[in-house]
Design an enzyme around this catalytic site. Structure first.
Site, PDB file in Angstrom:
ATOM      1  N   ASN A  92     -18.191 -46.244  49.367  1.00  0.00           N
ATOM      2  CA  ASN A  92     -19.396 -46.539  48.581  1.00  0.00           C
ATOM      3  C   ASN A  92     -19.602 -45.555  47.439  1.00  0.00           C
ATOM      4  O   ASN A  92     -20.254 -45.889  46.449  1.00  0.00           O
ATOM      5  CB  ASN A  92     -20.627 -46.626  49.485  1.00  0.00           C
ATOM      6  CG  ASN A  92     -20.852 -48.063  49.935  1.00  0.00           C
ATOM      7  OD1 ASN A  92     -20.599 -49.001  49.169  1.00  0.00           O
ATOM      8  ND2 ASN A  92     -21.303 -48.250  51.163  1.00  0.00           N
ATOM      9  N   HIS A  94     -17.851 -46.784  59.302  1.00  0.00           N
ATOM     10  CA  HIS A  94     -18.374 -47.659  58.255  1.00  0.00           C
ATOM     11  C   HIS A  94     -17.428 -48.825  58.022  1.00  0.00           C
ATOM     12  O   HIS A  94     -16.344 -48.669  57.467  1.00  0.00           O
ATOM     13  CB  HIS A  94     -18.597 -46.859  56.961  1.00  0.00           C
ATOM     14  CG  HIS A  94     -19.084 -47.728  55.844  1.00  0.00           C
ATOM     15  ND1 HIS A  94     -18.528 -47.722  54.599  1.00  0.00           N
ATOM     16  CD2 HIS A  94     -20.061 -48.673  55.816  1.00  0.00           C
ATOM     17  CE1 HIS A  94     -19.149 -48.614  53.839  1.00  0.00           C
ATOM     18  NE2 HIS A  94     -20.077 -49.198  54.562  1.00  0.00           N
ATOM     19  N   SER A 150     -24.348 -47.616  55.902  1.00  0.00           N
ATOM     20  CA  SER A 150     -23.575 -47.786  54.662  1.00  0.00           C
ATOM     21  C   SER A 150     -23.420 -46.468  53.903  1.00  0.00           C
ATOM     22  O   SER A 150     -22.353 -46.199  53.344  1.00  0.00           O
ATOM     23  CB  SER A 150     -24.278 -48.773  53.729  1.00  0.00           C
ATOM     24  OG  SER A 150     -24.332 -50.043  54.301  1.00  0.00           O
ATOM     25  N   GLU A 169     -14.150 -46.762  57.708  1.00  0.00           N
ATOM     26  CA  GLU A 169     -14.169 -45.316  57.465  1.00  0.00           C
ATOM     27  C   GLU A 169     -14.723 -44.633  58.714  1.00  0.00           C
ATOM     28  O   GLU A 169     -15.838 -44.935  59.137  1.00  0.00           O
ATOM     29  CB  GLU A 169     -15.055 -44.997  56.259  1.00  0.00           C
ATOM     30  CG  GLU A 169     -14.489 -45.547  54.959  1.00  0.00           C
ATOM     31  CD  GLU A 169     -15.489 -45.423  53.815  1.00  0.00           C
ATOM     32  OE1 GLU A 169     -15.462 -44.398  53.120  1.00  0.00           O
ATOM     33  OE2 GLU A 169     -16.294 -46.358  53.619  1.00  0.00           O
TER      34      GLU A 169
HETATM   35  N1  LIG Z   1     -24.171 -55.969  55.042  1.00  0.00           N
HETATM   36  C1  LIG Z   1     -23.191 -55.184  54.610  1.00  0.00           C
HETATM   37  O1  LIG Z   1     -22.444 -55.514  53.681  1.00  0.00           O
HETATM   38  C2  LIG Z   1     -22.952 -53.847  55.286  1.00  0.00           C
HETATM   39  C3  LIG Z   1     -21.693 -53.248  55.180  1.00  0.00           C
HETATM   40  C4  LIG Z   1     -21.455 -52.045  55.834  1.00  0.00           C
HETATM   41  C5  LIG Z   1     -22.478 -51.433  56.536  1.00  0.00           C
HETATM   42  N2  LIG Z   1     -23.709 -52.023  56.610  1.00  0.00           N
HETATM   43  C6  LIG Z   1     -24.740 -51.342  57.398  1.00  0.00           C
HETATM   44  O2  LIG Z   1     -24.785 -51.922  58.695  1.00  0.00           O
HETATM   45  C7  LIG Z   1     -26.126 -51.885  59.192  1.00  0.00           C
HETATM   46  C8  LIG Z   1     -26.568 -53.296  59.519  1.00  0.00           C
HETATM   47  O3  LIG Z   1     -26.509 -54.074  58.343  1.00  0.00           O
HETATM   48  P1  LIG Z   1     -26.543 -55.681  58.379  1.00  0.00           P
HETATM   49  O4  LIG Z   1     -26.149 -56.114  57.033  1.00  0.00           O
HETATM   50  O5  LIG Z   1     -25.834 -56.184  59.573  1.00  0.00           O
HETATM   51  O6  LIG Z   1     -28.123 -55.915  58.550  1.00  0.00           O
HETATM   52  P2  LIG Z   1     -28.839 -57.183  59.185  1.00  0.00           P
HETATM   53  O7  LIG Z   1     -30.246 -57.105  58.724  1.00  0.00           O
HETATM   54  O8  LIG Z   1     -28.069 -58.426  58.965  1.00  0.00           O
HETATM   55  O9  LIG Z   1     -28.789 -56.864  60.754  1.00  0.00           O
HETATM   56  C9  LIG Z   1     -29.540 -55.852  61.368  1.00  0.00           C
HETATM   57  C10 LIG Z   1     -29.951 -56.371  62.736  1.00  0.00           C
HETATM   58  O10 LIG Z   1     -30.599 -55.311  63.419  1.00  0.00           O
HETATM   59  C11 LIG Z   1     -31.684 -55.885  64.128  1.00  0.00           C
HETATM   60  N3  LIG Z   1     -32.651 -54.843  64.462  1.00  0.00           N
HETATM   61  C12 LIG Z   1     -33.747 -54.437  63.772  1.00  0.00           C
HETATM   62  N4  LIG Z   1     -34.351 -53.430  64.455  1.00  0.00           N
HETATM   63  C13 LIG Z   1     -33.619 -53.213  65.574  1.00  0.00           C
HETATM   64  C14 LIG Z   1     -33.754 -52.332  66.675  1.00  0.00           C
HETATM   65  N5  LIG Z   1     -34.760 -51.459  66.770  1.00  0.00           N
HETATM   66  N6  LIG Z   1     -32.847 -52.413  67.673  1.00  0.00           N
HETATM   67  C15 LIG Z   1     -31.831 -53.301  67.610  1.00  0.00           C
HETATM   68  N7  LIG Z   1     -31.651 -54.159  66.595  1.00  0.00           N
HETATM   69  C16 LIG Z   1     -32.536 -54.116  65.594  1.00  0.00           C
HETATM   70  C17 LIG Z   1     -32.223 -56.974  63.205  1.00  0.00           C
HETATM   71  O11 LIG Z   1     -32.989 -57.921  63.932  1.00  0.00           O
HETATM   72  C18 LIG Z   1     -30.941 -57.547  62.648  1.00  0.00           C
HETATM   73  O12 LIG Z   1     -30.466 -58.637  63.428  1.00  0.00           O
HETATM   74  C19 LIG Z   1     -26.946 -51.186  58.118  1.00  0.00           C
HETATM   75  O13 LIG Z   1     -27.031 -49.818  58.373  1.00  0.00           O
HETATM   76  C20 LIG Z   1     -26.156 -51.468  56.849  1.00  0.00           C
HETATM   77  O14 LIG Z   1     -26.414 -50.542  55.818  1.00  0.00           O
HETATM   78  C21 LIG Z   1     -23.954 -53.220  56.019  1.00  0.00           C
END
Ligand SMILES: NC(=O)c1ccc[n+]([C@@H]2O[C@H](COP(=O)([O-])OP(=O)(O)OC[C@H]3O[C@@H](n4cnc5c(N)ncnc54)[C@H](O)[C@@H]3O)[C@@H](O)[C@H]2O)c1
Length: 302
Positions: free
Chosen positions: A184, A133, A112, A145
């Site tokens: 962001n 992103h 993010s 992005e």
């Molecule tokens: N949620 C949002 O609105 C959003 C938007 C844009 C970007 N992001 C970014 O995307 C990324 C994921 O966010 P999310 O909201 O999907 O989180 P989330 O917690 O829903 O999903 C993350 C997943 O990664 C898994 N995980 C943990 N350790 C791992 C590993 N070593 N190897 C593989 N998988 C692993 C977890 O079990 C989980 O299922 C983050 O960097 C977040 O900042 C999130």
């Protein structure tokens, strides 16, 4: 674009949605997760989304959950990481991934706000590494992005932009790798002032959100701030800035109000109270309202 082999790391909120978009665009997708439970429900979540959206449910057949990281990425043309927002974890993952993939496989993080440079600096071959992103939910919000570092090759950036454009997304190229990229930074500049207005007692949290939703929030989807500046005139923009900017929140750190709320356990919806109070019904109502709004916006664009 020719069919590509896409590998996704992390099957959570973002990962499963990104898998859905690429599968719907005709690509073959492998997806992995450190937790079996997340991987087990990934395809069911995609089927539910596709059904709700009236999209082709058979697209899910192009998604293959794989428990092993190496097996997930080995054949990939493009790897996108959507694991938790933790720099050390992301660095470790890409270090491992680089040992499994071809030299020309493009590697991307969906972080993010963490600079891509920090995530990718330890790689041996950094010209194929970049950031993409997405926004939540990835299958309803168009923007992606595409962030280049000082090492990213123009070919890798161009290929990635085309991959996302052909999958129906709206990719933009972010040329400098700054924390928060573009979206962001803009969003949190607004949030800083929103929190400050409440902290200074100028209005309550409900009023902040009403002001935005009932005024410029209505126009933002069709009238960006710089469109608007040109519309009213850059001379008026300058005059307004001279009066307003000296009073706008400009401290470099987070708000003490936010820190106090967290110390008091006011964590937002997950604890039932943040800036506002949230019953489970109110939470569900808000989530439905947001999804419906995004769905209608998507339909209107078709
Ligand atoms: N949620 C949002 O609105 C959003 C938007 C844009 C970007 N992001 C970014 O995307 C990324 C994921 O966010 P999310 O909201 O999907 O989180 P989330 O917690 O829903 O999903 C993350 C997943 O990664 C898994 N995980 C943990 N350790 C791992 C590993 N070593 N190897 C593989 N998988 C692993 C977890 O079990 C989980 O299922 C983050 O960097 C977040 O900042 C999130």
């Amino acid at each position: 674009m020719a069919k590509a082999r896409i590998a996704i790391i992390g099957a959570g909120m973002m990962g499963h949605g990104i898998a859905q978009v690429f599968a719907l665009a005709g690509h073959d997708v492998t997806i992995t997760d450190a937790f079996k439970a997340a991987l087990d429900v990934c395809k069911d979540k995609i089927v539910t989304n596709l059904r709700d959206l009236g999209e082709d449910v058979t697209a899910v057949e192009r998604v293959r959950p794989v428990a092993d990281l190496a097996a997930c990425v080995r054949e990939a043309d493009y790897v996108v990481e959507a694991a938790p927002e933790d720099l050390a974890l992301k660095q470790k993952l890409f270090g491992e991934i680089e040992g499994y993939v071809r030299p020309d496989t493009i590697l991307s993080s969906n972080t993010s706000v963490i600079p891509i440079t920090a995530i990718m600096q330890g790689l041996k071959k950094r010209d194929r590494a970049l950031g993409t992103h997405w926004w939540n939910p990835p299958f309803l919000v168009p923007l992606v992005e595409v962030i280049g570092t000082q090492w990213s090759s123009p070919a890798a950036i161009d290929w990635t932009i085309k991959l996302h454009a052909d999958a129906g997304k709206t990719p933009v190229h972010v040329k400098k790798d700054v924390p928060g990229f573009v979206g962001n930074r803009l969003q949190h500049a607004l949030w800083r002032e929103a929190v400050s207005l409440v902290e200074r007692g100028i209005c309550d949290a409900e009023t902040v959100d009403t002001v935005i939703r009932a005024s410029f929030g209505r126009r933002l989807a069709v009238l960006g701030p710089l469109d608007n500046s040109d519309l009213v005139g850059t001379d008026l923009t300058l005059a307004i800035h001279k009066t307003v900017l000296p009073d706008i929140e400009a401290r470099p750190g987070p708000s003490p109000l936010l820190e106090k709320m967290i110390a008091e356990g006011k964590l937002g919806m997950k604890s039932g109270e943040g800036f506002k109070k949230w019953t489970p019904e109110k939470q569900a109502e808000l989530r439905t309202r947001v999804l419906e709004h995004l769905r209608k916006a998507r339909e209107a664009e078709k």
